[in-house]
Design an enzyme around this catalytic site. Structure first.
Site, mmCIF file in Angstrom:
data_model
loop_
_atom_site.group_PDB
_atom_site.id
_atom_site.type_symbol
_atom_site.label_atom_id
_atom_site.label_comp_id
_atom_site.label_asym_id
_atom_site.label_seq_id
_atom_site.Cartn_x
_atom_site.Cartn_y
_atom_site.Cartn_z
ATOM 1 N NE ARG A 1 -3.296 2.127 3.170
ATOM 2 C CZ ARG A 1 -2.859 3.053 4.022
ATOM 3 N NH1 ARG A 1 -1.639 2.962 4.523
ATOM 4 N NH2 ARG A 1 -3.633 4.068 4.348
ATOM 5 C CG ASP B 1 17.912 -15.214 3.343
ATOM 6 O OD1 ASP B 1 16.691 -15.468 3.276
ATOM 7 O OD2 ASP B 1 18.761 -16.060 3.665
ATOM 8 C CB ILE C 1 8.094 -13.862 10.456
ATOM 9 C CG1 ILE C 1 8.521 -15.276 10.045
ATOM 10 C CG2 ILE C 1 6.761 -13.478 9.860
ATOM 11 C CD1 ILE C 1 7.632 -16.367 10.638
ATOM 12 C CG ASP C 2 12.741 -16.155 9.286
ATOM 13 O OD1 ASP C 2 11.703 -16.504 9.866
ATOM 14 O OD2 ASP C 2 13.160 -16.705 8.246
HETATM 15 O O1 F6P Z 1 11.388 -17.194 6.170
HETATM 16 C C1 F6P Z 1 10.137 -17.113 6.751
HETATM 17 C C2 F6P Z 1 9.636 -18.461 7.193
HETATM 18 O O2 F6P Z 1 8.392 -18.313 7.804
HETATM 19 C C3 F6P Z 1 10.593 -19.224 8.106
HETATM 20 O O3 F6P Z 1 10.533 -18.845 9.440
HETATM 21 C C4 F6P Z 1 10.142 -20.638 7.864
HETATM 22 O O4 F6P Z 1 11.190 -21.552 8.076
HETATM 23 C C5 F6P Z 1 9.756 -20.632 6.414
HETATM 24 O O5 F6P Z 1 9.450 -19.295 6.071
HETATM 25 C C6 F6P Z 1 8.579 -21.499 6.085
HETATM 26 O O6 F6P Z 1 8.425 -21.501 4.709
HETATM 27 P P1 F6P Z 1 7.217 -22.223 3.945
HETATM 28 O O7 F6P Z 1 5.970 -21.474 4.270
HETATM 29 O O8 F6P Z 1 7.592 -22.141 2.511
HETATM 30 O O9 F6P Z 1 7.167 -23.607 4.500
#
Ligand code: F6P
Length: 307
Positions: free
Chosen positions: A6, A88, A112-113
């Site tokens: 947005r 990343d 979220i990491d």
């Molecule tokens: O990188 C964000 C994240 O939520 C990680 O914490 C987790 O390991 C991964 O994505 C999960 O990915 P997916 O939804 O593709 O299983």
């Protein structure tokens, strides 16, 4: 992520730009799935989790041929600058696209990491930790009433930033994260010592992955060694959804607009972020090649407060 979309759209249009959305990230870039955006395209989304543009993990973009195709599609649609919201993996692709094809790219930290270098917080982290803390508060009712030990697995891919923040905020008896490797025996000993000190129930926050053998392995061993009923809860994608917190919405709004301003100022190959509350930019390459600082004192604090 919606709050960031947005902000990019509305800041761009208010600066006199035409703004185009790309469906499903790099997948849509390769397919030419582009959509014209206007201020109303992003109405009523600031409070929604996920992304209205959808997202994908695009294997083809890992290859130089894929990125060439993406750059060709951007040129065909007369796109002069690109804002990539992601973590990343997204930034590795963005950096390569910029260096190989001179596409001006600005990154907005959306994961979220909270594991990117160059910003104190990434968009989504605050919402995820609040979701997890909310869940653990509920789990504690059963833990306390039944005098049980709960192992709660949280997300974070290869890092323990979610685990540590959640452990501290939820008052966990223990935090098991990759930044401080621990064997299962040491974990069991710490918990047994807590029981001897009179702890009738415990919550252990365990980061996902194979930390100490993984949450189910730890639980199996605990059942043999710790004299309490052991339960496992994997919070999984529950952490990644729901209405974003106010803090995340403000960060996303600020950084989305900052990304457009950075493009207008002629910047490229950088991520916009905030360090100590001050807006910053950081080379995209550094965001994924350098480590987000880990605050060991918070881990020590979590231990002290768990006596
Ligand atoms: O990188 C964000 C994240 O939520 C990680 O914490 C987790 O390991 C991964 O994505 C999960 O990915 P997916 O939804 O593709 O299983």
């Amino acid at each position: 992520m919606n709050a960031a979309v947005r902000a990019v759209v509305r800041r761009g249009i208010s600066a006199g730009l035409e703004v185009v959305g790309i469906w499903r990230g790099y997948t849509g870039m390769l397919r030419g799935d582009f959509v014209d955006m206007n201020p109303r395209s992003v109405s009523n989304i600031i409070q929604r989790g996920g992304t209205i543009l959808k997202t994908d993990r695009c294997k083809e973009f890992l290859q130089p041929e894929g990125r060439s195709k993406g750059a060709r599609n951007l040129r065909a649609h007369e796109i002069d600058g690109l804002v990539v919201i992601g973590g990343d993996g997204s930034f590795r692709g963005a950096h390569a696209l910029c260096t190989e094809h001179d596409v001006p790219v600005i990154g907005v930290p959306g994961t979220i990491d909270n594991d990117l270098f160059g910003t104190d917080f990434t968009i989504g982290f605050d919402t995820a930790i609040n979701n997890a803390v909310d869940a653990i508060d509920k789990i504690r009712d059963t833990a306390a009433a039944h005098e049980r030990l709960f192992l709660v697995e949280v997300m974070g891919r290869k890092s323990g930033f979610i685990g540590l923040a959640v452990g501290l905020a939820a008052g966990a008896e223990m935090v098991v994260i990759p930044e401080e490797p621990m064997g299962i025996d040491a974990i069991c000993q710490t918990l047994s010592a807590g029981i001897e000190r009179g702890k009738a129930s415990s919550v252990v926050v365990v980061a996902e992955g194979d930390v100490a053998g993984g949450v189910f392995k730890i639980a199996e061993r605990m059942k043999e060694t710790v004299g309490q009923e052991v339960k496992v809860v994997v919070l999984g994608h529950l952490q990644r959804g729901g209405n974003p917190t106010a803090r995340d919405r403000i960060l996303a709004s600020t950084l989305g607009a900052a990304a457009v301003d950075a493009l207008l100022a002629g910047k490229k190959d950088v991520m916009v972020g905030e360090v100590n509350g001050v807006p910053t930019t950081c080379a995209l390459e550094e965001t994924f090649s350098k480590k987000h600082p880990f605050d060991r004192s918070q881990l020590e604090l979590a231990k002290v407060l768990a006596i």
